[in-house]
Design a protein around this motif. Structure first.
Motif, mmCIF file in Angstrom:
data_model
loop_
_atom_site.group_PDB
_atom_site.id
_atom_site.type_symbol
_atom_site.label_atom_id
_atom_site.label_comp_id
_atom_site.label_asym_id
_atom_site.label_seq_id
_atom_site.Cartn_x
_atom_site.Cartn_y
_atom_site.Cartn_z
ATOM 1 N N ASP A 69 0.842 -1.197 0.000
ATOM 2 C CA ASP A 69 0.000 0.000 0.000
ATOM 3 C C ASP A 69 0.875 1.244 0.000
ATOM 4 O OD1 ASP A 69 0.929 0.384 2.628
ATOM 5 O OD2 ASP A 69 -0.853 -0.528 3.526
ATOM 6 N N GLU A 70 0.255 2.404 0.241
ATOM 7 C CA GLU A 70 0.974 3.673 0.127
ATOM 8 C C GLU A 70 1.997 3.901 1.234
ATOM 9 O OE1 GLU A 70 -2.486 4.192 2.784
ATOM 10 O OE2 GLU A 70 -2.211 3.313 0.775
ATOM 11 N N THR A 71 2.001 3.054 2.253
ATOM 12 C CA THR A 71 2.982 3.220 3.327
ATOM 13 C C THR A 71 4.361 2.685 2.939
ATOM 14 O OG1 THR A 71 2.473 1.091 4.379
ATOM 15 C CG2 THR A 71 1.151 3.019 5.048
ATOM 16 N N PHE A 72 4.436 1.922 1.850
ATOM 17 C CA PHE A 72 5.706 1.374 1.398
ATOM 18 C C PHE A 72 6.501 2.414 0.616
ATOM 19 C CE2 PHE A 72 3.418 -2.286 2.486
ATOM 20 C CZ PHE A 72 4.229 -3.406 2.489
ATOM 21 N N ALA A 82 2.952 -0.649 -13.544
ATOM 22 C CA ALA A 82 1.810 -1.545 -13.744
ATOM 23 C C ALA A 82 1.033 -1.761 -12.446
ATOM 24 C CB ALA A 82 2.296 -2.883 -14.292
ATOM 25 N N TRP A 83 1.697 -1.544 -11.312
ATOM 26 C CA TRP A 83 1.022 -1.651 -10.011
ATOM 27 C C TRP A 83 0.326 -0.354 -9.621
ATOM 28 C CZ3 TRP A 83 5.637 -4.076 -6.849
ATOM 29 C CH2 TRP A 83 5.871 -5.379 -7.323
ATOM 30 N N GLY A 84 0.446 0.675 -10.460
ATOM 31 C CA GLY A 84 -0.182 1.954 -10.157
ATOM 32 C C GLY A 84 0.757 2.960 -9.511
ATOM 33 N N ILE A 85 2.057 2.627 -9.429
ATOM 34 C CA ILE A 85 3.049 3.546 -8.865
ATOM 35 C C ILE A 85 3.679 4.322 -10.017
ATOM 36 C CG2 ILE A 85 5.134 3.749 -7.459
ATOM 37 C CD1 ILE A 85 2.728 2.567 -5.986
ATOM 38 N N GLU A 86 3.246 5.538 -10.218
ATOM 39 C CA GLU A 86 3.747 6.338 -11.337
ATOM 40 C C GLU A 86 5.163 6.845 -11.101
ATOM 41 O OE1 GLU A 86 2.384 6.941 -14.273
ATOM 42 O OE2 GLU A 86 0.549 5.802 -13.847
ATOM 43 N N ARG A 135 9.422 9.426 -14.637
ATOM 44 C CA ARG A 135 10.005 10.275 -13.607
ATOM 45 C C ARG A 135 10.234 9.480 -12.333
ATOM 46 N NH1 ARG A 135 8.737 14.089 -9.501
ATOM 47 N NH2 ARG A 135 6.516 13.575 -9.439
ATOM 48 N N THR A 136 11.214 9.905 -11.531
ATOM 49 C CA THR A 136 11.450 9.338 -10.207
ATOM 50 C C THR A 136 11.711 10.481 -9.244
ATOM 51 O OG1 THR A 136 12.729 7.689 -8.972
ATOM 52 C CG2 THR A 136 13.952 9.078 -10.523
ATOM 53 N N LYS A 137 11.636 10.202 -7.960
ATOM 54 C CA LYS A 137 11.900 11.255 -6.976
ATOM 55 C C LYS A 137 13.404 11.441 -6.767
ATOM 56 C CE LYS A 137 7.475 10.495 -4.638
ATOM 57 N NZ LYS A 137 6.806 10.043 -3.399
ATOM 58 N N SER A 173 15.691 -0.043 13.505
ATOM 59 C CA SER A 173 15.308 0.404 12.175
ATOM 60 C C SER A 173 14.190 1.424 12.270
ATOM 61 C CB SER A 173 14.880 -0.786 11.312
ATOM 62 O OG SER A 173 13.885 -1.527 11.961
ATOM 63 N N LYS A 174 13.887 2.069 11.122
ATOM 64 C CA LYS A 174 12.964 3.196 11.144
ATOM 65 C C LYS A 174 11.753 3.043 10.228
ATOM 66 C CE LYS A 174 16.676 6.423 12.286
ATOM 67 N NZ LYS A 174 17.436 7.616 11.831
ATOM 68 N N GLY A 175 11.959 2.781 8.933
ATOM 69 C CA GLY A 175 10.830 2.840 8.002
ATOM 70 C C GLY A 175 10.827 1.716 7.003
ATOM 71 N N ALA A 176 9.669 1.268 6.584
ATOM 72 C CA ALA A 176 9.578 0.142 5.664
ATOM 73 C C ALA A 176 9.976 0.548 4.256
ATOM 74 C CB ALA A 176 8.152 -0.424 5.655
ATOM 75 N N THR A 177 10.660 -0.350 3.564
ATOM 76 C CA THR A 177 11.080 -0.106 2.199
ATOM 77 C C THR A 177 10.716 -1.299 1.339
ATOM 78 O OG1 THR A 177 12.948 1.265 2.863
ATOM 79 C CG2 THR A 177 13.084 0.270 0.699
ATOM 80 N N HIS A 178 10.236 -1.036 0.136
ATOM 81 C CA HIS A 178 9.971 -2.118 -0.799
ATOM 82 C C HIS A 178 10.931 -1.991 -1.980
ATOM 83 C CE1 HIS A 178 7.864 -3.579 -4.506
ATOM 84 N NE2 HIS A 178 8.105 -4.654 -3.807
ATOM 85 N N LEU A 179 11.656 -3.025 -2.275
ATOM 86 C CA LEU A 179 12.643 -3.007 -3.337
ATOM 87 C C LEU A 179 12.118 -3.784 -4.530
ATOM 88 C CD1 LEU A 179 15.532 -2.390 -4.291
ATOM 89 C CD2 LEU A 179 16.180 -4.590 -3.381
ATOM 90 N N THR A 180 12.101 -3.168 -5.702
ATOM 91 C CA THR A 180 11.613 -3.828 -6.905
ATOM 92 C C THR A 180 12.765 -4.405 -7.711
ATOM 93 O OG1 THR A 180 11.556 -1.684 -7.973
ATOM 94 C CG2 THR A 180 9.520 -2.478 -7.013
#
Length: 226
Positions: free
Chosen positions: A9-12, A26-30, A60-62, A215-222
């Protein structure tokens, strides 16, 4: 093959490697939070570089990290403009920063003088996420035993296979919260299969208690796509 993680979800936070941004789109993450792109993808003429530029055209990426770029920053910026790849922030990562990251997180010293002594960009992204305090790094598309790339059909051979395997096993042995969303990778390497946030909280808390990790925050690696 890449699998969308359970409870995604958006918390990742999302990290993409080269052309793997096509998966998260394709997952909706622009727009990924972080993208790692190898230097050769900017001007290279081989099949992989051409395909990476094709799938990233107009995207684009951040935060954009360009790995091992040795030419001027102006030339890099012009190269990115040539295929209309945009970013909020741009940083060049040299060989020494990669070596330091591997040493700091994995406890492994390497010279990066040959392909056999390097880990892939995907593994570097795993190390980056851990260094930045991820409570869980969920890998999808990184399989040291596989070949090919998700964004083309030419089935190019992967490099760094043995080193990637070595680093992933070492991280697991050290108790880092590294998971895979891909069942075949879990079976072949023994990495824990991501089964959702509740399950992960139990596993990572047990690991942190045993190893003294914080640790601090969740990360999702593609996907690890060079």
């Amino acid at each position: 093959m890449s699998h969308k993680p359970a409870d995604f979800d958006e918390t990742f936070k999302v990290i993409t490697i080269n052309g793997s941004q096509v998966v998260t789109k394709a997952w909706g993450i622009e727009v990924p939070d972080v993208s790692f792109v190898q230097f050769n993808q900017i001007e290279g003429t081989n099949t992989n570089a051409v395909e990476v530029r094709r799938v990233l055209n107009g995207e684009r990426t951040k935060k954009l990290y360009i790995l091992l770029w040795r030419k001027s920053r102006e030339r890099l910026e012009n190269g990115l403009k040539a295929f209309k790849y945009q970013y909020d922030d741009l940083e060049i990562v040299d060989r020494y920063k990669r070596m330091a990251l591997l040493d700091r997180i994995g406890g492994v010293k390497c010279s990066e003088l040959g392909a056999d002594d390097k880990c892939s960009n995907g593994i570097n992204a795993v190390l980056f996420a851990l260094y930045n305090g991820a409570t869980a790094v969920i890998i999808t598309g990184i399989n040291p035993a596989s070949g090919g790339h998700i964004y083309n059909q030419v089935n190019l051979a992967r490099l760094h296979i043995q080193k990637d395997r070595e680093i992933l096993l070492r991280l697991m042995e050290q108790g880092y919260p590294v998971f895979t969303a891909d069942p075949t990778v879990s079976e072949s390497l023994g990495l824990p299969l991501w089964q959702g946030k509740a399950s992960a909280r139990r596993e990572t808390q047990a690991s942190a208690n045993a190893e003294g990790l914080t640790s601090k925050g969740a990360t999702h690696l593609t996907p690890s796509l060079r």
